[in-house]
Enzyme design. Structure first.
Site, PDB file in Angstrom:
ATOM      1  N   GLU A 126     -38.664  93.397 -46.399  1.00 43.28           N
ATOM      2  CA  GLU A 126     -39.637  92.444 -46.963  1.00 43.28           C
ATOM      3  C   GLU A 126     -40.970  92.754 -46.312  1.00 43.28           C
ATOM      4  O   GLU A 126     -41.222  92.361 -45.174  1.00 43.28           O
ATOM      5  CB  GLU A 126     -39.201  90.998 -46.657  1.00 43.28           C
TER       6      GLU A 126
ATOM      7  N   CYS B  68     -47.878  86.359 -46.135  1.00 43.28           N
ATOM      8  CA  CYS B  68     -47.669  87.662 -46.788  1.00 43.28           C
ATOM      9  C   CYS B  68     -48.036  87.626 -48.268  1.00 43.28           C
ATOM     10  O   CYS B  68     -48.476  88.631 -48.815  1.00 43.28           O
ATOM     11  CB  CYS B  68     -46.232  88.116 -46.614  1.00 43.28           C
TER      12      CYS B  68
ATOM     13  N   GLU C 253     -54.342  95.401 -45.468  1.00 37.22           N
ATOM     14  CA  GLU C 253     -53.987  94.002 -45.721  1.00 37.22           C
ATOM     15  C   GLU C 253     -54.773  93.141 -44.729  1.00 37.22           C
ATOM     16  O   GLU C 253     -54.783  93.418 -43.531  1.00 37.22           O
ATOM     17  CB  GLU C 253     -52.481  93.834 -45.491  1.00 37.22           C
TER      18      GLU C 253
HETATM   19  P1  NAD Z   1     -44.600  93.636 -37.633  1.00 35.58           P
HETATM   20  O1  NAD Z   1     -44.154  94.702 -38.569  1.00 35.58           O
HETATM   21  O2  NAD Z   1     -45.593  93.977 -36.609  1.00 35.58           O
HETATM   22  O3  NAD Z   1     -43.347  92.996 -36.848  1.00 35.58           O
HETATM   23  C1  NAD Z   1     -42.184  92.574 -37.497  1.00 35.58           C
HETATM   24  C2  NAD Z   1     -40.990  92.719 -36.554  1.00 35.58           C
HETATM   25  O4  NAD Z   1     -40.831  94.071 -36.178  1.00 35.58           O
HETATM   26  C3  NAD Z   1     -41.110  91.927 -35.261  1.00 35.58           C
HETATM   27  O5  NAD Z   1     -39.876  91.276 -35.013  1.00 35.58           O
HETATM   28  C4  NAD Z   1     -41.408  92.974 -34.215  1.00 35.58           C
HETATM   29  O6  NAD Z   1     -40.842  92.675 -32.965  1.00 35.58           O
HETATM   30  C5  NAD Z   1     -40.765  94.227 -34.775  1.00 35.58           C
HETATM   31  N1  NAD Z   1     -41.512  95.436 -34.424  1.00 35.58           N
HETATM   32  C6  NAD Z   1     -42.849  95.577 -34.288  1.00 35.58           C
HETATM   33  N2  NAD Z   1     -43.171  96.852 -33.998  1.00 35.58           N
HETATM   34  C7  NAD Z   1     -42.004  97.531 -33.924  1.00 35.58           C
HETATM   35  C8  NAD Z   1     -41.662  98.899 -33.656  1.00 35.58           C
HETATM   36  N3  NAD Z   1     -42.595  99.803 -33.383  1.00 35.58           N
HETATM   37  N4  NAD Z   1     -40.353  99.243 -33.681  1.00 35.58           N
HETATM   38  C9  NAD Z   1     -39.402  98.335 -33.958  1.00 35.58           C
HETATM   39  N5  NAD Z   1     -39.666  97.030 -34.209  1.00 35.58           N
HETATM   40  C10 NAD Z   1     -40.935  96.625 -34.199  1.00 35.58           C
HETATM   41  O7  NAD Z   1     -45.116  92.448 -38.589  1.00 35.58           O
HETATM   42  P2  NAD Z   1     -45.744  91.056 -38.193  1.00 35.58           P
HETATM   43  O8  NAD Z   1     -47.078  91.274 -37.565  1.00 35.58           O
HETATM   44  O9  NAD Z   1     -44.764  90.203 -37.505  1.00 35.58           O
HETATM   45  O10 NAD Z   1     -45.975  90.415 -39.649  1.00 35.58           O
HETATM   46  C11 NAD Z   1     -47.056  90.746 -40.451  1.00 35.58           C
HETATM   47  C12 NAD Z   1     -46.673  91.683 -41.585  1.00 35.58           C
HETATM   48  O11 NAD Z   1     -45.482  91.271 -42.186  1.00 35.58           O
HETATM   49  C13 NAD Z   1     -47.698  91.667 -42.701  1.00 35.58           C
HETATM   50  O12 NAD Z   1     -47.842  92.977 -43.208  1.00 35.58           O
HETATM   51  C14 NAD Z   1     -47.077  90.782 -43.749  1.00 35.58           C
HETATM   52  O13 NAD Z   1     -47.521  90.997 -45.060  1.00 35.58           O
HETATM   53  C15 NAD Z   1     -45.639  91.116 -43.591  1.00 35.58           C
HETATM   54  N6  NAD Z   1     -44.819  89.999 -44.038  1.00 35.58           N
HETATM   55  C16 NAD Z   1     -44.034  90.157 -45.130  1.00 35.58           C
HETATM   56  C17 NAD Z   1     -43.283  89.089 -45.582  1.00 35.58           C
HETATM   57  C18 NAD Z   1     -42.398  89.179 -46.791  1.00 35.58           C
HETATM   58  O14 NAD Z   1     -41.626  88.259 -46.989  1.00 35.58           O
HETATM   59  N7  NAD Z   1     -42.463  90.229 -47.582  1.00 35.58           N
HETATM   60  C19 NAD Z   1     -43.326  87.886 -44.896  1.00 35.58           C
HETATM   61  C20 NAD Z   1     -44.135  87.785 -43.777  1.00 35.58           C
HETATM   62  C21 NAD Z   1     -44.861  88.850 -43.332  1.00 35.58           C
END
Ligand code: NAD
Length: 453
Positions: A209, A243, A331
């Site tokens: 997602e 998001c 974004e």
């Molecule tokens: P992120 O990708 O930075 O983090 C998401 C998860 O991944 C966290 O639990 C984090 O600990 C883990 N993570 C981060 N870096 C990592 C790495 N290098 N290796 C492994 N795991 C890692 O995202 P965020 O900042 O928490 O959320 C924002 C993003 O998420 C935006 O792009 C937003 O659009 C998207 N989003 C999508 C939805 C959806 O339902 N489609 C919902 C909310 C947010």
């Protein structure tokens, strides 16, 4: 206990077949419901500490979603898990055909920080409803909510069934080396690719997602007052850290000025102030700095003020924006709304088509040809006509992205199916089968088979 040990316990527990029992699943879903209600105040306090999200917003956009999900599965679990009869074709007579939904095993859910309860617990609820064991790794960025969920679950659930693993990038990297039966990830497209690659090593299926730049289009045929009110609400909800928030706005030139003025009116009316209950803070310093850089002073139509100590950025409208501007390259994920004018509706759809497929798209119009072109021509995860964000609130609609905005979907029946395997069973009678499929073959048999197939 080490996480590998917990996962091993989950795998052993899954093999006992206990999670396949509907009563067992319902008992724990009810327990989770009870725990959330009992600890509701604590959950509100934790999220307020993380980024100043109000009780009102937390209930309407997080807790109510989670409770609705539990209620949906409690009500529908029996019919969702029942084997479904399908027609049996001629060559398989005399036989009966059924699809048996079965749980996958041990599911890993990785959550994002922006709706920390909803985006972590909704996939967990779907995983448990479908009969799986589950490890939840919430986002460490919303630290207090991560700890609140860990306490709520780890103090009350057997770890061999459901466990919250706290950690950041290092811990997630280690976790991703282990073998799960499905990974459900919510987060950025960048990290989504890392998760997908790690999952491929173990041939683990994924739901991703992800995010993207979701457009909202307003044409001269829209009800402008309604459009302005709904866009302002959907964009500045959670301070734009949603998001599916409209990332940028495309407004028909002939109503451009009038529409900006209406949005200014609603932003003022909604009273988004640094310490107000209506307005969430930016999650951290890093995102604050990133967002501030996207505000080009000369392009501010409204807003632009900020307070670093309070991690507050005023709702900001940018005008005379070009597709090449920095704000249009990534974004935004914050309370900045770039507005671009257009004169030709079909041409603006073509411009959107040149970009990556977004998670959401929105159109405001009363013109049926425009509605038709928007729905059939553009590809995006999901969206609304004459509203924003609210498609998420109907659990009969699948929620998920397409292309760069994600793989797979969930909510309601779609969440259950995403976390199940559909096993096909054909049961044959022991009589009544013509001999023609068996050797020795002959021209006559082939001619019969041609007719049958
Ligand atoms: P992120 O990708 O930075 O983090 C998401 C998860 O991944 C966290 O639990 C984090 O600990 C883990 N993570 C981060 N870096 C990592 C790495 N290098 N290796 C492994 N795991 C890692 O995202 P965020 O900042 O928490 O959320 C924002 C993003 O998420 C935006 O792009 C937003 O659009 C998207 N989003 C999508 C939805 C959806 O339902 N489609 C919902 C909310 C947010």
């Amino acid at each position: 206990m080490e996480i590998q040990e917990i996962i091993n316990h989950q795998k052993d527990f899954f093999k006992t077949q206990q999670t396949k029992n509907i009563k067992f699943r319902k008992m724990y879903l009810e327990k989770l419901r009870e725990l959330i209600l009992k600890n509701e105040e604590h959950l509100y306090q934790a999220i307020y500490k993380d980024f100043g999200k109000s009780k009102f917003d937390t209930f309407t956009t997080e807790i109510s979603f989670v409770l609705n999900d539990i209620d949906y599965y409690l009500k529908n679990l029996h019919s969702l898990s029942k084997p479904k009869k399908v027609r049996t074709n001629l060559v398989n007579q005399l036989g009966k055909s059924k699809i048996h939904p079965e749980p996958l095993g041990c599911v890993l859910v990785i959550g994002a920080w922006n709706y920390p309860y909803q985006l972590s617990l909704s996939p967990v609820i779907a995983a448990l409803a479908a009969g799986n064991c589950c490890i939840l790794k919430p986002s460490e960025i919303a630290e207090n909510t991560m700890k609140a969920m860990a306490r709520l679950i780890n103090d009350n659930f057997p770890p061999e069934y459901l466990y919250v693993y706290e950690g950041g990038i290092d811990e997630t990297t280690e976790l991703l080396k282990l073998k799960f039966d499905k990974i459900f990830f919510t987060g950025s497209t960048r990290v989504g690719k890392i998760v997908y690659q790690a999952a491929a090593e173990n041939l683990t299926p994924v739901v991703l997602e992800l995010g993207g730049k979701s457009p909202a289009i307003v044409t001269k045929d829209a009800n402008l007052e309604t459009a302005a009110k709904r866009i302002v609400w959907g964009k500045f909800l959670n301070a734009g850290q949603t998001c599916v928030a409209p990332d940028y706005l495309l407004v028909e030139e002939s109503i451009h000025e009038q529409f900006l003025e209406m949005m200014r009116k609603y932003i003022t009316e909604f009273k988004y102030k640094p310490d107000s209950e209506q307005y969430t803070r930016i999650i951290n310093q890093k995102n604050f700095q990133r967002l501030i850089k996207l505000i080009t002073k000369e392009k501010i139509y409204f807003g632009g003020n900020s307070d670093e100590d309070k991690l507050f950025i005023e709702p900001t409208l940018l005008t005379h924006v070009d597709w090449e501007d920095d704000v249009m390259q990534e974004e935004i994920f914050g309370p900045i709304l770039p507005v671009i004018g257009f004169t030709n509706f079909n041409m603006i759809l073509n411009t959107i088509l040149e970009h990556e497929k977004p998670l959401a798209a929105y159109l405001f119009t009363r013109n049926s040809e425009e509605k038709e072109a928007f729905t059939t021509k553009l590809s995006f995860g999901g969206g609304c006509i004459n509203d924003v964000v609210m498609h998420l609130g109907n659990d009969r609609l699948p929620f998920g992205g397409v292309g760069n905005s994600g793989i797979g979907n969930y909510h309601g029946i779609y969440g259950f199916e995403a976390l199940s395997h559909q096993k096909s069973i054909l049961e044959k009678a022991n009589w009544g089968e013509p001999d023609i499929k068996y050797p020795p073959y002959s021209e006559k048999k082939l001619s019969w088979i041609r007719k049958l197939l």
